[in-house]
Design an enzyme around this catalytic site. Structure first.
Site, PDB file in Angstrom:
ATOM      1  CE1 TYR A  65      -3.466  -3.046   0.141  1.00  0.00           C
ATOM      2  CE2 TYR A  65      -3.390  -1.950   2.141  1.00  0.00           C
ATOM      3  CZ  TYR A  65      -4.265  -2.962   1.397  1.00  0.00           C
ATOM      4  OH  TYR A  65      -4.799  -3.711   1.441  1.00  0.00           O
ATOM      5  N   PRO A 221     -17.418  -4.103   1.092  1.00  0.00           N
ATOM      6  CG  PRO A 221     -17.282  -2.836   2.524  1.00  0.00           C
ATOM      7  CD  PRO A 221     -16.352  -3.126   1.524  1.00  0.00           C
ATOM      8  N   GLY A 223     -20.343  -2.927  -2.327  1.00  0.00           N
ATOM      9  CA  GLY A 223     -20.192  -2.958  -3.510  1.00  0.00           C
ATOM     10  C   GLY A 223     -19.264  -2.885  -4.325  1.00  0.00           C
ATOM     11  N   GLY A 225     -16.461  -0.907  -6.440  1.00  0.00           N
ATOM     12  CA  GLY A 225     -15.608  -0.633  -6.823  1.00  0.00           C
ATOM     13  C   GLY A 225     -15.029   0.236  -8.400  1.00  0.00           C
ATOM     14  CG  PHE A 226     -13.958  -3.113 -10.992  1.00  0.00           C
ATOM     15  CD1 PHE A 226     -13.107  -2.936 -12.285  1.00  0.00           C
ATOM     16  CD2 PHE A 226     -14.182  -3.702  -9.990  1.00  0.00           C
ATOM     17  CE1 PHE A 226     -12.158  -3.861 -11.453  1.00  0.00           C
ATOM     18  CE2 PHE A 226     -12.822  -4.847  -9.467  1.00  0.00           C
ATOM     19  CZ  PHE A 226     -11.422  -4.500 -10.538  1.00  0.00           C
TER      20      PHE A 226
END
Length: 331
Positions: A65, A221, A223, A225-226
């Site tokens: 990250y 959590p 849905g 992110g696409f």
């Protein structure tokens, strides 16, 4: 029943959960989005300190990250007296400048090198929990060529690292039910898979985790992110419950996860203090029977995704494709 509290005597958001033999807050914090504060390190450190003040004592991170930036924040923000359980992961390396900012690192020698990098980045002699991020399930990268590695070979090096004391416990991320079953004999403490109200393909795996006393730690959590895929916060039943309860749709989505399975731990991530407070407050939201029944009736319909399409740059839940590939939060 007495309220479970942290080392600082603070109530645990969402109540008490179990991870790697320890009691932790069921609402933790996913540190990935702190990459967005790369130019404001004091603000990033303050956000982590605020999480502790809100009762969070379970933080998810990774050396990849921000190419070590986030682990450095975790190292500097927390003190031993905070008693924060830090969970990191291996299975990918940074790929700065690439179309995808991560590249697979699945081979045993790469897993060992990644653990060593986490130890240095976090400034510790042992990482309490390390998740093996597989590439055969869920959204994100897929392994090809010599990156296609049998789970038994990967578990061999992970257990060796545990025996050496460099990691305290082993978790899995983005795995299939078969892989989890094969891994059970080594002692798995948590599973991180893409899972939400709208993406419940792993219900059988969740049930197995409950039976085996394995923490279930969903990413995405709320849905995917696409772009173009359904989000929990747009679901009519969620919007109706939020109106009834006087909460936000995001809080309803998180509360549903907590009430759906007692072994669920959440790691919503954000770079915004107000979102952090809202996320932790979701742990106290009790869904009434009618709202819960309506949410349970929502069909699972989120497809599996890989990096065939770029991540959305407009979604407030992520700012890069790396955030969409890993644990995008609802914030």
């Amino acid at each position: 029943m007495p309220v479970s509290t942290t080392a600082h005597g603070l109530p645990r958001p969402g109540g008490a959960g179990r991870l790697a033999g320890r009691t932790v807050s069921r609402v933790g914090f996913g540190a990935m989005q702190l990459e967005r504060l790369h130019d404001d390190r004091p603000a990033a450190l303050a956000l982590l300190r605020r999480a502790v003040e809100l009762g969070v004592d379970h933080v998810d991170t990774a050396q990849f990250y921000g190419d070590g930036f986030v682990n450095g924040l975790v190292r500097d923000a927390f003190q031993p007296q905070d008693d924060v359980l830090v969970v990191s992961k291996v299975g990918a390396d940074p790929n700065p400048g690439g179309r995808i900012p991560l590249r697979p690192a699945q081979r045993p020698e790469q897993l060992r090198a990644s653990v060593e990098s986490n130890l240095v980045g976090l400034g510790v002699e042992q990482v309490p929990v390390v998740n093996l991020r597989r590439l055969d399930n869920g959204p994100g990268l897929r392994a090809e060529g010599d990156q296609v590695v049998d789970i038994d070979d990967q578990l061999a090096v992970m257990t060796a690292l545990r025996d050496e004391g460099k990691i305290g416990a082993i978790g899995l991320s983005s795995v299939t039910l078969d892989v989890l079953r094969r891994a059970l004999p080594v002692g798995i403490v948590c599973v991180q898979n893409a899972y939400s109200l709208l993406s419940r393909e792993d219900e059988e795996m969740l049930a197995l985790c409950a039976v085996e006393d394995i923490a279930w730690v969903p990413y995405f959590p709320l849905g995917s992110g696409f772009p173009g895929l359904p989000k929990v916060t747009d679901e009519p039943a969620v919007l109706a419950a939020a109106k009834t309860l006087g909460s936000t749709p995001a809080q309803v989505g998180l509360a549903w996860l907590l009430q759906h399975a007692p072994n669920t731990l959440l790691i919503p991530g954000t770079a915004d203090p107000d979102h952090l407070a809202a996320n932790t407050a979701a742990g106290a939201l009790a869904l009434d029977p009618d709202s819960l029944a309506a949410l349970d009736a929502v069909p699972s319909r989120s497809p599996r995704m890989t990096f065939d399409a770029p991540a959305s740059s407009s979604s407030s839940s992520s700012s890069s494709s790396s955030e969409s590939s890993e644990k995008a939060s609802q914030s």
